[in-house]
Enzyme design. Structure first.
Site, mmCIF file in Angstrom:
data_model
loop_
_atom_site.group_PDB
_atom_site.id
_atom_site.type_symbol
_atom_site.label_atom_id
_atom_site.label_comp_id
_atom_site.label_asym_id
_atom_site.label_seq_id
_atom_site.Cartn_x
_atom_site.Cartn_y
_atom_site.Cartn_z
ATOM 1 C CB THR A 73 -0.966 -0.019 1.206
ATOM 2 O OG1 THR A 73 -1.739 -1.213 1.122
ATOM 3 C CG2 THR A 73 -1.894 1.182 1.200
ATOM 4 C CG ASN A 161 -6.209 -9.333 -4.796
ATOM 5 O OD1 ASN A 161 -6.212 -8.733 -5.871
ATOM 6 N ND2 ASN A 161 -7.024 -9.017 -3.816
ATOM 7 C CD GLN A 191 -1.808 -12.039 -4.024
ATOM 8 O OE1 GLN A 191 -1.314 -13.161 -3.859
ATOM 9 N NE2 GLN A 191 -2.403 -11.368 -3.043
ATOM 10 C CB SER A 211 3.137 -6.970 0.110
ATOM 11 O OG SER A 211 2.795 -6.985 1.450
ATOM 12 C CG HIS A 213 1.725 -9.444 4.464
ATOM 13 N ND1 HIS A 213 0.474 -10.008 4.387
ATOM 14 C CD2 HIS A 213 1.595 -8.194 3.982
ATOM 15 C CE1 HIS A 213 -0.378 -9.125 3.887
ATOM 16 N NE2 HIS A 213 0.290 -8.015 3.615
ATOM 17 C CB THR A 249 14.763 4.139 11.762
ATOM 18 O OG1 THR A 249 15.224 5.397 12.237
ATOM 19 C CG2 THR A 249 15.787 3.061 12.075
ATOM 20 C CB CYS A 338 -8.733 -5.351 1.992
ATOM 21 S SG CYS A 338 -7.012 -5.642 1.807
HETATM 22 N N1 PLP Z 1 -2.109 -5.434 -3.966
HETATM 23 C C1 PLP Z 1 -2.534 -6.699 -3.948
HETATM 24 C C2 PLP Z 1 -2.737 -7.427 -5.238
HETATM 25 C C3 PLP Z 1 -2.778 -7.336 -2.736
HETATM 26 O O1 PLP Z 1 -3.199 -8.611 -2.729
HETATM 27 C C4 PLP Z 1 -2.569 -6.617 -1.536
HETATM 28 C C5 PLP Z 1 -2.886 -7.233 -0.235
HETATM 29 O O2 PLP Z 1 -3.882 -7.913 -0.091
HETATM 30 C C6 PLP Z 1 -2.114 -5.299 -1.593
HETATM 31 C C7 PLP Z 1 -1.896 -4.745 -2.829
HETATM 32 C C8 PLP Z 1 -1.829 -4.506 -0.350
HETATM 33 O O3 PLP Z 1 -0.677 -5.022 0.265
HETATM 34 P P1 PLP Z 1 -0.167 -4.618 1.723
HETATM 35 O O4 PLP Z 1 -0.973 -5.431 2.675
HETATM 36 O O5 PLP Z 1 1.272 -4.991 1.773
HETATM 37 O O6 PLP Z 1 -0.342 -3.160 1.902
#
Ligand code: PLP
Length: 521
Positions: A73, A161, A191, A211, A213, A249, A338
């Site tokens: 994000t 996603n 993804q 990302s 995670h 940081t 989300c």
């Molecule tokens: N873009 C996609 C395709 C995602 O699947 C996600 C998270 O679900 C994001 C952006 C946002 O990622 P983050 O949680 O690292 O902000």
């Protein structure tokens, strides 16, 4: 206790043990501030730069720059802000600049929301246009050709996603290269990380977001790719870290963990190959097909990430399906994490023009590259159990119990909410207490309360509660503890009983979901 089968890897992944160890080591031993000039600081900086180098290779970043950010994000914000500031400056210099901000109709909400936000904040008044996709989730390239000359920024994700649909980036790259106006290009690579070769520099992508995670690193670490020569405006200013491009940081523990994941990717020993994952997915797909007759996949499997399945079952809502999977210990989702708390149907499936019933029934199953054959066996067995639970004469959960009105609710001088950690003590203090499972019969068949709590529970689905309550309302009223998946239906049942004069009706807050936490704690 039933072991959880986690099939929601597109939402997030567990941290790879070697990555967790790297993070711990960075926190306990290598905790220096990368900006410090003493030995600890220099070592922290060294670690950070080695991780950056690895990421450059994995992503094909060439001479482009990779910045460590908090997640995708933030990466998207920074890219959009950079592009929009550049568009504003070019406009002010009198250059011809496209008037449209174009984004794929199936983008993650972070993209259109961010475009709208910065367009307003900067007062640019550019037109936001959703680029349509076809019924297979692929961008409409004819439509794109029609708009590319008036396009100032194009945002297309590398893989979706919700459906796993992989974008064909090359035709888009070609179109942008031929376009008259210099249109900037942002690719959401979240993804795709670790699953597809993105070759960012070769494709002349201007910005790309990642990302940690989603790929076995912790939450709070991500990457922004910026092509060498692409315009840049920092989102965060302050101490001048990251060559003044992103102050604050650095998250060294997250960076260390991401580095361990990238190393594992490079070495090729830890993760399954795409072919292995495709074979695993085919087995999941086969067990789904046989468990749920009439099931349809919402995107063609040969055009999607080998780890993702999005499907619908005629006559079943997403919620019904999720409840049953959850009861069987399978964690899946109806769409993006989300939007999971929002009831609206998926904008992705709507953009693909799928029939309304598909969007209303959609379930996403996604696994990570650590899956093993034995684990897939277990997942398939559980899926078959869910199918058998439906076959055994299930009815969809029609909740007939009216929501109690506040005006008639009896104050809970007795009865009320039972905290997750208090259940054991409560049952000891009330030896005659009755646990009541208000989940629907199909959920109860898919997985019993006893498996999780080691306690027997009386089945009394919320939709049939009225047929069970008469004996509970007579006599000295034994304590009732209502239980469901998340606590919501149990709360309604307990309130309903209290309205009917029962003085000892409790509901277990957080339901079976939080009891699993208690068991794990
Ligand atoms: N873009 C996609 C395709 C995602 O699947 C996600 C998270 O679900 C994001 C952006 C946002 O990622 P983050 O949680 O690292 O902000």
């Amino acid at each position: 206790m039933t072991e959880t089968i986690y099939l929601d890897a597109n939402a997030t992944t567990p941290v790879l043990p070697v990555a967790a160890r790297a993070a711990l080591h960075a926190m306990e031993c290598g905790f220096g501030n990368p900006s410090s000039t003493h030995a600890l600081g220099l070592r922290a900086k060294e670690l950070m730069e080695r991780v950056r180098e690895r990421a450059q290779v994995v992503l094909g970043a060439g001479s482009g720059r990779l910045l460590f950010v908090s997640g995708a994000t933030e990466a998207i914000q920074t890219a959009v802000l950079s592009a929009l500031c550049n568009i504003r400056d070019r406009r002010q210099r009198g250059e011809t600049v496209g008037r449209r901000l174009v984004y794929g109709a199936t983008e993650h909400k972070a993209v259109p929301q961010c475009l709208a936000h910065w367009n307003t904040v900067l007062g640019l008044n550019l037109e936001l246009v959703a680029l349509p996709v076809d019924s297979q989730g692929q961008h409409d390239l004819v439509a794109l050709r029609g708009m590319v000359d008036d396009c100032a920024l194009l945002c297309t994700m590398a893989a979706n996603n919700e459906t796993g649909v992989v974008t064909r980036l090359d035709p888009i790259a070609d179109m942008l290269a031929q376009g008259g106006n210099r249109c900037l290009w942002l690719v959401d690579g979240v993804q795709a990380l670790g699953k597809l070769s993105l070759e960012l520099a070769r494709r002349r992508i201007d910005y790309a977001a990642f990302s940690g995670h989603k790929l076995f690193a912790p939450k709070g670490i991500g990457l922004l790719y910026v092509r060498n020569g692409a315009p840049f405006t920092p989102l965060m200013v302050g101490g001048g870290q990251e060559d003044n491009l992103r102050s604050g940081t650095e998250n060294l523990a997250g960076i260390a963990a991401l580095g361990a994941v990238l190393q594992a990717l490079e070495e090729g020993q830890t993760f399954r190959s795409p072919a292995q994952m495709a074979a695993m997915r085919e087995r999941l797909a086969a067990s789904l097909r046989s468990a749920f007759p009439g099931l349809v996949f919402n995107a063609p499997l040969d055009q999607t990430l080998p780890t993702t399945l999005n499907f619908s079952v005629p006559g079943r809502s997403s919620k019904d399906l999720l409840d049953v999977f959850d009861a069987a210990g399978i964690r899946v989702s109806a769409g993006s994490a989300c939007s999971a708390a929002k009831a609206a149907p998926s904008h992705v499936l709507e953009a693909m023009g799928l029939p309304a019933w598909c969007a209303e029934s959609a379930v996403r199953m996604s696994f990570g590259a650590l899956a093993t054959d034995a684990w897939i066996d277990q997942a398939c067995a559980r899926i078959r159990k869910c199918g058998a639970a439906w076959d055994a004469g299930a009815r969809p959960g029609v909740e007939q119990v009216p929501a109690p009105s506040m005006a008639t609710a009896v104050p809970s001088e007795s009865g009320g909410t039972l905290e997750p950690s208090a259940l054991g003590e409560f049952l000891q203090a009330h030896p005659g207490a009755l646990l009541v499972d208000v989940r629907e019969p199909v959920e109860q068949r898919a997985g019993g309360v006893a498996e999780l709590l080691g306690q027997r529970a009386q089945p009394a689905p919320l939709s049939e509660l009225d047929t069970h309550i008469a004996p509970w309302l007579v006599g000295n009223q034994t304590a009732l503890v209502f239980i469901c998946r998340s606590g919501a239906r149990a709360e309604r049942a307990a309130q309903y009983l209290r309205q009917r004069g029962h003085r000892q009706a409790w509901h277990l807050r957080g339901g079976l979901a939080l009891q699993a936490d208690q068991a794990a704690a």
